[in-house]
Scaffold this active site. Structure first.
Site, mmCIF file in Angstrom:
data_model
loop_
_atom_site.group_PDB
_atom_site.id
_atom_site.type_symbol
_atom_site.label_atom_id
_atom_site.label_comp_id
_atom_site.label_asym_id
_atom_site.label_seq_id
_atom_site.Cartn_x
_atom_site.Cartn_y
_atom_site.Cartn_z
ATOM 1 N N ALA A 7 0.848 -1.191 0.000
ATOM 2 C CA ALA A 7 0.000 0.000 0.000
ATOM 3 C C ALA A 7 0.878 1.233 0.000
ATOM 4 O O ALA A 7 1.367 1.672 1.047
ATOM 5 C CB ALA A 7 -0.929 -0.016 1.216
ATOM 6 N N ASN A 9 1.867 5.334 -1.523
ATOM 7 C CA ASN A 9 1.256 6.650 -1.389
ATOM 8 C C ASN A 9 0.246 6.956 -2.486
ATOM 9 O O ASN A 9 -0.603 7.830 -2.318
ATOM 10 C CB ASN A 9 2.344 7.728 -1.395
ATOM 11 C CG ASN A 9 3.164 7.724 -0.121
ATOM 12 O OD1 ASN A 9 2.632 7.923 0.956
ATOM 13 N ND2 ASN A 9 4.455 7.482 -0.247
ATOM 14 N N THR A 10 0.331 6.250 -3.607
ATOM 15 C CA THR A 10 -0.556 6.524 -4.734
ATOM 16 C C THR A 10 -1.432 5.329 -5.091
ATOM 17 O O THR A 10 -2.622 5.481 -5.357
ATOM 18 C CB THR A 10 0.265 6.929 -5.978
ATOM 19 O OG1 THR A 10 1.107 8.039 -5.637
ATOM 20 C CG2 THR A 10 -0.645 7.322 -7.131
ATOM 21 N N LYS A 13 -0.683 -2.220 -4.606
ATOM 22 C CA LYS A 13 -0.341 -3.379 -5.429
ATOM 23 C C LYS A 13 -0.542 -4.631 -4.578
ATOM 24 O O LYS A 13 -0.303 -4.616 -3.365
ATOM 25 C CB LYS A 13 1.114 -3.306 -5.897
ATOM 26 C CG LYS A 13 1.427 -2.098 -6.764
ATOM 27 C CD LYS A 13 2.904 -2.098 -7.151
ATOM 28 C CE LYS A 13 3.254 -0.890 -7.986
ATOM 29 N NZ LYS A 13 4.698 -0.883 -8.348
ATOM 30 N N TYR A 102 19.298 1.708 10.917
ATOM 31 C CA TYR A 102 18.702 3.001 11.238
ATOM 32 C C TYR A 102 18.863 3.252 12.733
ATOM 33 O O TYR A 102 18.784 2.328 13.542
ATOM 34 C CB TYR A 102 17.215 2.981 10.877
ATOM 35 C CG TYR A 102 16.803 4.026 9.862
ATOM 36 C CD1 TYR A 102 17.564 4.267 8.718
ATOM 37 C CD2 TYR A 102 15.632 4.765 10.030
ATOM 38 C CE1 TYR A 102 17.171 5.207 7.786
ATOM 39 C CE2 TYR A 102 15.233 5.710 9.098
ATOM 40 C CZ TYR A 102 16.011 5.929 7.979
ATOM 41 O OH TYR A 102 15.622 6.860 7.063
ATOM 42 N N CYS A 110 8.461 1.097 6.119
ATOM 43 C CA CYS A 110 8.369 -0.357 5.964
ATOM 44 C C CYS A 110 8.514 -0.774 4.503
ATOM 45 O O CYS A 110 8.978 -1.886 4.217
ATOM 46 C CB CYS A 110 7.072 -0.881 6.558
ATOM 47 S SG CYS A 110 5.565 -0.286 5.764
ATOM 48 N N ASP A 111 8.149 0.090 3.561
ATOM 49 C CA ASP A 111 8.329 -0.241 2.152
ATOM 50 C C ASP A 111 9.801 -0.280 1.774
ATOM 51 O O ASP A 111 10.237 -1.141 1.000
ATOM 52 C CB ASP A 111 7.562 0.730 1.257
ATOM 53 C CG ASP A 111 7.938 2.189 1.492
ATOM 54 O OD1 ASP A 111 8.504 2.517 2.564
ATOM 55 O OD2 ASP A 111 7.640 3.019 0.603
ATOM 56 N N THR A 135 6.283 7.814 -5.616
ATOM 57 C CA THR A 135 5.866 9.164 -5.258
ATOM 58 C C THR A 135 7.042 9.926 -4.677
ATOM 59 O O THR A 135 7.273 11.096 -5.007
ATOM 60 C CB THR A 135 4.712 9.109 -4.248
ATOM 61 O OG1 THR A 135 3.646 8.332 -4.797
ATOM 62 C CG2 THR A 135 4.209 10.502 -3.929
ATOM 63 N N THR A 188 9.970 24.258 -23.302
ATOM 64 C CA THR A 188 9.882 24.267 -21.843
ATOM 65 C C THR A 188 9.444 22.937 -21.258
ATOM 66 O O THR A 188 10.014 22.473 -20.258
ATOM 67 C CB THR A 188 8.932 25.387 -21.389
ATOM 68 O OG1 THR A 188 9.448 26.640 -21.855
ATOM 69 C CG2 THR A 188 8.822 25.430 -19.875
#
Length: 258
Positions: A7, A9-10, A13, A102, A110-111, A135, A188
């Site tokens: 799961a 941010n966008t 899957k 970390y 977690c991803d 994202t 541009t």
């Protein structure tokens, strides 16, 4: 079988996979939906032979509620004592043979941890740079002896282009399909895409060069995520493009004894 859910941010899957290392990265069924369509997953999952669910969720508590409701609806006709167990995967000090360096292990997304676990499963005993191009773009280092060393986070390709459009008076929102093959664009839209792609590729290449120097040995570069296909051609270094690396990491976690 395992129901694996990434799961982000966008999008969300998912994959239905064997509960065996031999089937790593091979799905019996799979899909991807935007957040607005997550509730519809219940109909897809209903009747599937799901024995266990492992979920990596970085999209917050509201999406967790929607996912849980979809799972409840999918197995609603199963008695409580036969419902598949659900693990909401979180980063920890060590999992599936990968040690998390970390400072506060639980703060690592977690991803990112799942993707690093998946990369190590596919490329064991290799020093790795794992670039997740979503994202946000994350660029993480994994040592050959199984340590998540740390990494960097920067705005993803879409966020970069949207930021330019939203915070400048005369720059447009551009399509990421614009021609960016030439570094010195003559209009541009292409100039924006070219610049943002260069920033993404530059961050990955800089991390790879720094880690190679630190390790004193070869380091493999792994790309994953929805924007990887746009970023990969801009890289001047050898790399491997791996789809669904977070799901592969979750499958590794589910099939690991630790």
């Amino acid at each position: 079988m395992l129901l694996l859910i990434d799961a982000g941010n966008t999008r969300v899957k998912w994959a239905l996979a064997e509960a065996a290392v031999a089937g790593m990265g091979v799905w019996h069924a799979a899909g991807s939906v935007p957040h607005a369509e997550v509730a519809e997953l219940a109909g897809l999952w209903r009747g599937m032979p799901i024995a266990r669910v492992v979920i990596a969720n970085v999209a917050g508590p509201r999406l967790r509620e929607v996912l849980q409701a979809a799972l409840d609806a999918a197995v609603g006709d199963i008695s409580d004592n036969t419902r598949p167990p659900v693990e909401w995967f979180v980063s920890s000090a060590e999992r599936a043979g990968l040690r998390n360096r970390y400072r506060q292990p639980a703060q690592l997304g977690c991803d990112r941890f799942a993707a690093a676990i998946g990369a190590r499963a596919l490329f064991p005993d290799r020093a790795l740079i794992v670039a997740g191009c979503g994202t946000a773009t994350t660029v993480d280092a994994v040592s050959a002896d199984g340590e998540f060393v740390g990494g960097m986070i920067l705005p993803g390709l879409s966020l970069m282009t949207a930021s330019l459009a939203g915070n400048t008076a005369q720059l447009p929102q551009v399509s990421l399909q614009a021609d960016a093959a030439h570094p010195f664009a003559d209009h541009t839209d292409a100039a924006i895409v070219s610049g943002c792609l260069a920033a993404q590729a530059g961050a990955i290449e800089r991390a790879l060069a720094a880690y190679r120097t630190a390790q004193g040995t070869d380091v493999a570069c792994i790309l994953t995520g929805g924007a990887a296909d746009l970023i990969a051609p801009q890289l001047s270094v050898a790399h491997e493009r791996i789809d669904n690396l977070v799901l592969i990491g979750l499958q590794t976690v589910a099939t690991s004894s630790c």
